[in-house]
Design an enzyme around this catalytic site. Structure first.
Site, PDB file in Angstrom:
ATOM      1  N   PHE A   1       0.852  -1.193   0.000  1.00 29.61           N
ATOM      2  CA  PHE A   1       0.000   0.000   0.000  1.00 29.61           C
ATOM      3  C   PHE A   1       0.885   1.240   0.000  1.00 29.61           C
ATOM      4  O   PHE A   1       2.034   1.204   0.456  1.00 29.61           O
ATOM      5  CB  PHE A   1      -0.934  -0.005   1.225  1.00 29.61           C
ATOM      6  CG  PHE A   1      -2.388   0.000   0.858  1.00 29.61           C
ATOM      7  CD1 PHE A   1      -2.973  -1.105   0.282  1.00 29.61           C
ATOM      8  CD2 PHE A   1      -3.181   1.114   1.088  1.00 29.61           C
ATOM      9  CE1 PHE A   1      -4.327  -1.112  -0.052  1.00 29.61           C
ATOM     10  CE2 PHE A   1      -4.524   1.128   0.759  1.00 29.61           C
ATOM     11  CZ  PHE A   1      -5.103   0.007   0.185  1.00 29.61           C
TER      12      PHE A   1
ATOM     13  N   ASP B   1     -21.580  16.384  10.554  1.00 31.25           N
ATOM     14  CA  ASP B   1     -22.521  16.822  11.604  1.00 31.25           C
ATOM     15  C   ASP B   1     -21.879  16.839  12.990  1.00 31.25           C
ATOM     16  O   ASP B   1     -22.075  17.775  13.768  1.00 31.25           O
ATOM     17  CB  ASP B   1     -23.752  15.898  11.631  1.00 31.25           C
ATOM     18  CG  ASP B   1     -24.481  15.866  10.301  1.00 31.25           C
ATOM     19  OD1 ASP B   1     -24.879  16.935   9.826  1.00 31.25           O
ATOM     20  OD2 ASP B   1     -24.621  14.774   9.738  1.00 31.25           O
TER      21      ASP B   1
ATOM     22  N   GLN C   1      -7.743  15.198   2.660  1.00 33.42           N
ATOM     23  CA  GLN C   1      -7.083  14.272   1.745  1.00 33.42           C
ATOM     24  C   GLN C   1      -7.861  14.100   0.450  1.00 33.42           C
ATOM     25  O   GLN C   1      -9.052  13.796   0.456  1.00 33.42           O
ATOM     26  CB  GLN C   1      -6.922  12.891   2.394  1.00 33.42           C
ATOM     27  CG  GLN C   1      -6.209  11.900   1.481  1.00 33.42           C
ATOM     28  CD  GLN C   1      -5.679  10.699   2.227  1.00 33.42           C
ATOM     29  OE1 GLN C   1      -6.399   9.734   2.437  1.00 33.42           O
ATOM     30  NE2 GLN C   1      -4.419  10.744   2.634  1.00 33.42           N
TER      31      GLN C   1
ATOM     32  N   HIS D   1      -7.998  11.666  -2.590  1.00 29.67           N
ATOM     33  CA  HIS D   1      -7.554  10.347  -3.046  1.00 29.67           C
ATOM     34  C   HIS D   1      -7.197  10.470  -4.522  1.00 29.67           C
ATOM     35  O   HIS D   1      -7.951  11.061  -5.291  1.00 29.67           O
ATOM     36  CB  HIS D   1      -8.662   9.306  -2.846  1.00 29.67           C
ATOM     37  CG  HIS D   1      -8.177   7.897  -2.954  1.00 29.67           C
ATOM     38  ND1 HIS D   1      -7.801   7.334  -4.151  1.00 29.67           N
ATOM     39  CD2 HIS D   1      -7.997   6.927  -2.018  1.00 29.67           C
ATOM     40  CE1 HIS D   1      -7.417   6.078  -3.936  1.00 29.67           C
ATOM     41  NE2 HIS D   1      -7.523   5.815  -2.653  1.00 29.67           N
TER      42      HIS D   1
ATOM     43  N   LEU E   1     -14.684   6.005  -5.347  1.00 27.24           N
ATOM     44  CA  LEU E   1     -13.317   5.557  -5.112  1.00 27.24           C
ATOM     45  C   LEU E   1     -12.954   4.332  -5.946  1.00 27.24           C
ATOM     46  O   LEU E   1     -13.713   3.374  -6.025  1.00 27.24           O
ATOM     47  CB  LEU E   1     -13.162   5.210  -3.622  1.00 27.24           C
ATOM     48  CG  LEU E   1     -11.767   4.836  -3.162  1.00 27.24           C
ATOM     49  CD1 LEU E   1     -10.839   6.034  -3.291  1.00 27.24           C
ATOM     50  CD2 LEU E   1     -11.808   4.349  -1.724  1.00 27.24           C
TER      51      LEU E   1
ATOM     52  N   GLU F   1      -6.919   2.140  -3.546  1.00 29.76           N
ATOM     53  CA  GLU F   1      -5.464   2.059  -3.648  1.00 29.76           C
ATOM     54  C   GLU F   1      -5.018   0.604  -3.784  1.00 29.76           C
ATOM     55  O   GLU F   1      -3.914   0.333  -4.266  1.00 29.76           O
ATOM     56  CB  GLU F   1      -4.831   2.696  -2.412  1.00 29.76           C
ATOM     57  CG  GLU F   1      -3.372   3.016  -2.546  1.00 29.76           C
ATOM     58  CD  GLU F   1      -2.925   3.989  -1.465  1.00 29.76           C
ATOM     59  OE1 GLU F   1      -1.962   3.653  -0.767  1.00 29.76           O
ATOM     60  OE2 GLU F   1      -3.541   5.061  -1.324  1.00 29.76           O
TER      61      GLU F   1
ATOM     62  N   ARG G   1      -0.618   9.486  -0.757  1.00 29.48           N
ATOM     63  CA  ARG G   1      -1.739  10.028  -1.527  1.00 29.48           C
ATOM     64  C   ARG G   1      -1.583  11.502  -1.872  1.00 29.48           C
ATOM     65  O   ARG G   1      -2.003  11.939  -2.944  1.00 29.48           O
ATOM     66  CB  ARG G   1      -3.042   9.788  -0.765  1.00 29.48           C
ATOM     67  CG  ARG G   1      -3.411   8.324  -0.755  1.00 29.48           C
ATOM     68  CD  ARG G   1      -4.607   8.047   0.117  1.00 29.48           C
ATOM     69  NE  ARG G   1      -4.946   6.620   0.041  1.00 29.48           N
ATOM     70  CZ  ARG G   1      -5.893   6.045   0.774  1.00 29.48           C
ATOM     71  NH1 ARG G   1      -6.571   6.761   1.657  1.00 29.48           N
ATOM     72  NH2 ARG G   1      -6.148   4.762   0.640  1.00 29.48           N
TER      73      ARG G   1
ATOM     74  N   HIS H   1     -11.549  12.700  -0.141  1.00 27.64           N
ATOM     75  CA  HIS H   1     -11.681  11.343   0.389  1.00 27.64           C
ATOM     76  C   HIS H   1     -11.718  11.260   1.907  1.00 27.64           C
ATOM     77  O   HIS H   1     -12.475  10.467   2.469  1.00 27.64           O
ATOM     78  CB  HIS H   1     -10.502  10.516  -0.138  1.00 27.64           C
ATOM     79  CG  HIS H   1     -10.494   9.085   0.321  1.00 27.64           C
ATOM     80  ND1 HIS H   1     -11.515   8.201   0.012  1.00 27.64           N
ATOM     81  CD2 HIS H   1      -9.582   8.376   1.038  1.00 27.64           C
ATOM     82  CE1 HIS H   1     -11.244   7.020   0.540  1.00 27.64           C
ATOM     83  NE2 HIS H   1     -10.081   7.093   1.169  1.00 27.64           N
TER      84      HIS H   1
ATOM     85  N   ARG I   1      -2.776  11.110   5.599  1.00 30.15           N
ATOM     86  CA  ARG I   1      -2.977   9.738   6.061  1.00 30.15           C
ATOM     87  C   ARG I   1      -2.449   8.741   5.039  1.00 30.15           C
ATOM     88  O   ARG I   1      -2.663   8.902   3.837  1.00 30.15           O
ATOM     89  CB  ARG I   1      -4.470   9.472   6.294  1.00 30.15           C
ATOM     90  CG  ARG I   1      -4.772   8.024   6.660  1.00 30.15           C
ATOM     91  CD  ARG I   1      -6.222   7.810   6.979  1.00 30.15           C
ATOM     92  NE  ARG I   1      -7.112   7.880   5.836  1.00 30.15           N
ATOM     93  CZ  ARG I   1      -7.299   6.891   4.952  1.00 30.15           C
ATOM     94  NH1 ARG I   1      -6.594   5.766   5.047  1.00 30.15           N
ATOM     95  NH2 ARG I   1      -8.161   7.029   3.966  1.00 30.15           N
TER      96      ARG I   1
END
Length: 593
Positions: free
Chosen positions: A118, A212, A231, A233, A243, A246, A277, A348, A407
């Site tokens: 990843f 919220d 972020q 993506h 999406l 990844e 990312r 994302h 992230r």
């Protein structure tokens, strides 16, 4: 008035894992879970690629320390390293615990849990269930909610957090089905309400991701931390924005431009398609800007690039990433076995959120002045004091800051499970011996009913959808992958004008039974508050770090901005302060891949 020991707001992974942990530790606890969708419909179910842990099933050289370093480097050194150490150390055990609950992970031939590569990770440590990992985990956790007798209030919308004298006492709830308004009090309130992708016009997030919990916390006086870090993506399916995991690149897919070039060699030669990312999203955006994007007819100069799976072969595609193939085929008519997928960056994930300590307890401040100079070695400054009594948060809504400015993929499911479990355990200990708080129920009921009636009584000239679309377009245009002072200042002016327009909306539906327009109006208020806090925080961070990339301040500035932003909301505007980053073992250095 309804009463429970604990109220969990949100039915996704973090909230569900917390509920399971509380029930395991103290089966007598009376736990309520409140969610505006059924828990199985929470956005966690859409998480695809996997969950990281140094199990060493594929790579025996992996360690939790390596996982922690990759996470801190990926965060551009803004992550709190004490929190990251907990995340990486506890990862293997929470995976084994999930397996014992019945989560159907993909397997190696010898039966052990499979692990894949990843982005940003130096070892193959991402455990997965094909490309439906969130789905596999959430279903088992929700089954356990039933097993432990957690009371689920699904399709209830939380209108307000009741926070008095720095103590969380309960919530005000609206029943979407019949319009009933109820006050629920508890010894502890936990927010696990997810992100805010719907503040932007193109996002991988579902329609319920409207921030919220963040907005309600801000309205109650709680700061939001690091909201400038949004972020993108790299591979949102064009033009729909959903999406493409990844995991597809983890299994070997290429990113190519209109010239057929694997352009990531020019941006992150050591990691190629598996760069973090933020770096990959910027690379794609720059390729499109330079005219090397692609049009639908295949000609150059278009708005997307290609994600090419063709060399992987049908068998691998259909066994490892079947859902991604299905999404492209169903939504844009692309058979990825034979033709490349059109992709471009899509909003994302929210790195920022409600600030918490490593037990999930919410921090109310105070922050330190804007011009305060931090010395990371000075341990006399406690960045996690001043807690809100009885208020906890975990998951994407929270910011314990394991992700910092960016992230890494497969760390979000991990954060939900590690910090969901940890927060649940802390709550189980916290409630012992506590009494239910006193609440003036009628005052809160009256306020909520007046708020709803005021929405129904408005006779303005704007539909909710029109204002929402204009707001989402403004956020995308003025707070995108690349930012400047001028563009963001224009954006703030525009969204303030839209907030004035919000006072002139009207609702067609005047009924109290399943009136989704009331929910849409309340959600629009949420994304407007969140959007203003994102833009204000971004405008005042005069550097580029992680997902916050400023063309007018292209360098990272550790002397002035190695610190967390705390944004406090008021109708008159956003006030900012800062707090130091926790640095325990990895000194900040230049980030290269």
């Amino acid at each position: 008035m309804l009463e429970h020991d604990v109220i969990i707001v949100g039915g996704g992974l973090a909230g569900s894992r917390a509920a399971v942990e509380m029930a395991r530790m103290n089966p007598s606890l009376n736990i309520a879970m409140v969610a505006k969708t059924h828990p199985i419909r929470s956005h966690s179910v859409a998480a695809q690629g996997g969950i990281a842990a140094s199990l060493k099933n594929v790579d025996s050289a992996d360690t939790w320390e390596a996982h922690a370093f990759d996470t801190v480097k990926g965060s551009d050194y803004l992550a709190d390293q004490d929190a990251v150490e907990i995340l990486a150390q506890e990862a293997p055990n929470v995976i084994i615990d999930l397996e014992h609950m019945g989560v159907l992970f993909s397997r190696l031939e010898d039966g052990r849990i499979a692990q894949r590569a990843f982005g940003g990770h130096t070892h193959n440590r991402t455990c997965y269930a094909a490309d439906k990992t969130g789905h596999a985990i959430l279903h088992e956790l929700v089954n356990n909610l039933r097993r432990y007798g957690v009371q689920i209030y699904d399709e209830w919308y939380i209108m307000r957090l009741i926070l008095e004298d720095a103590q969380a006492k309960g919530v005000v709830m609206y029943n979407i089905e019949n319009g009933e308004v109820v006050v629920m009090r508890a010894k502890v309130v936990m927010f696990a309400t997810g992100g805010y992708g719907r503040a932007f016009n193109t996002t991988s997030n579902d329609y319920a991701s409207t921030g919220d919990g963040l907005a309600m916390s801000a309205l109650a006086g709680v700061p939001l931390q690091d909201m400038e870090f949004v972020q993108f993506h790299p591979t949102g399916l064009y033009p729909v924005g959903v999406l493409i995991s990844e995991a597809v690149r983890g299994e070997g897919a290429y990113l190519i431009n209109s010239e057929g070039e694997r352009f990531m060699a020019n941006y992150a030669p050591s990691k190629m398609e598996l760069a973090p990312r933020d770096i990959t999203s910027r690379a794609i955006t720059l390729e499109i800007r330079a005219g090397r994007g692609i049009h639908r007819d295949g000609s150059p100069g278009g708005p997307f690039i290609y994600l090419d799976l063709r060399h992987m072969g049908r068998e691998k595609i259909m066994s490892r990433i079947p859902f991604c193939w299905e999404e492209a085929h169903r939504l844009v008519g692309v058979d990825a076995v034979h033709e490349p997928m059109p992709v471009r960056p899509t909003v994302h994930y929210s790195m920022g959120g409600i600030p918490t300590n490593t037990d999930g307890q919410v921090i109310i401040g105070p922050g330190l002045p804007v011009d305060f100079k931090f010395d990371p070695k000075d341990k006399s400054v406690n960045p996690r004091n001043n807690l809100v009594d009885g208020f906890f948060a975990a998951g994407e809504a929270a910011c314990v800051s394991v992700h910092g400015a960016n992230r890494l993929g497969s760390n979000s499911l991990l954060e939900c499970v590690v910090y969901g479990k940890r927060t649940g355990a802390a709550i189980a200990r916290f409630v012992e011996g506590r009494k239910l708080p006193d609440i003036d129920e009628q005052r809160y009921l009256q306020d909520a009913k007046e708020q709803i009636q005021a929405l129904l009584d408005r006779r303005g000239g704007y539909r909710i959808g029109q204002i929402r679309q204009e707001f989402q377009d403004a956020m995308t245009e003025h707070c995108g992958v690349f930012r400047t002072q001028e563009i963001m200042q224009e954006g703030l002016t525009k969204i303030q004008q839209l907030q004035d327009k919000y006072q002139q909306i009207y609702l067609d539906d005047q009924d109290n039974v399943w009136n989704t327009e009331i929910i849409e109006a309340l959600e629009l208020r949420s994304i407007m508050i969140v959007g203003q806090m994102i833009l204000t925080s971004a405008l005042n961070r005069l550097e580029s770090r992680g997902a916050h990339s400023r063309e007018d301040y292209p360098k990272r500035d550790d002397p002035n901005f190695l610190k967390h932003t705390l944004a406090y909301y008021s109708p008159a505007g956003i006030d900012l302060s800062y707090r130091p980053v926790s640095i325990t073992r990895f000194e900040p250095q230049e980030r290269k891949y």
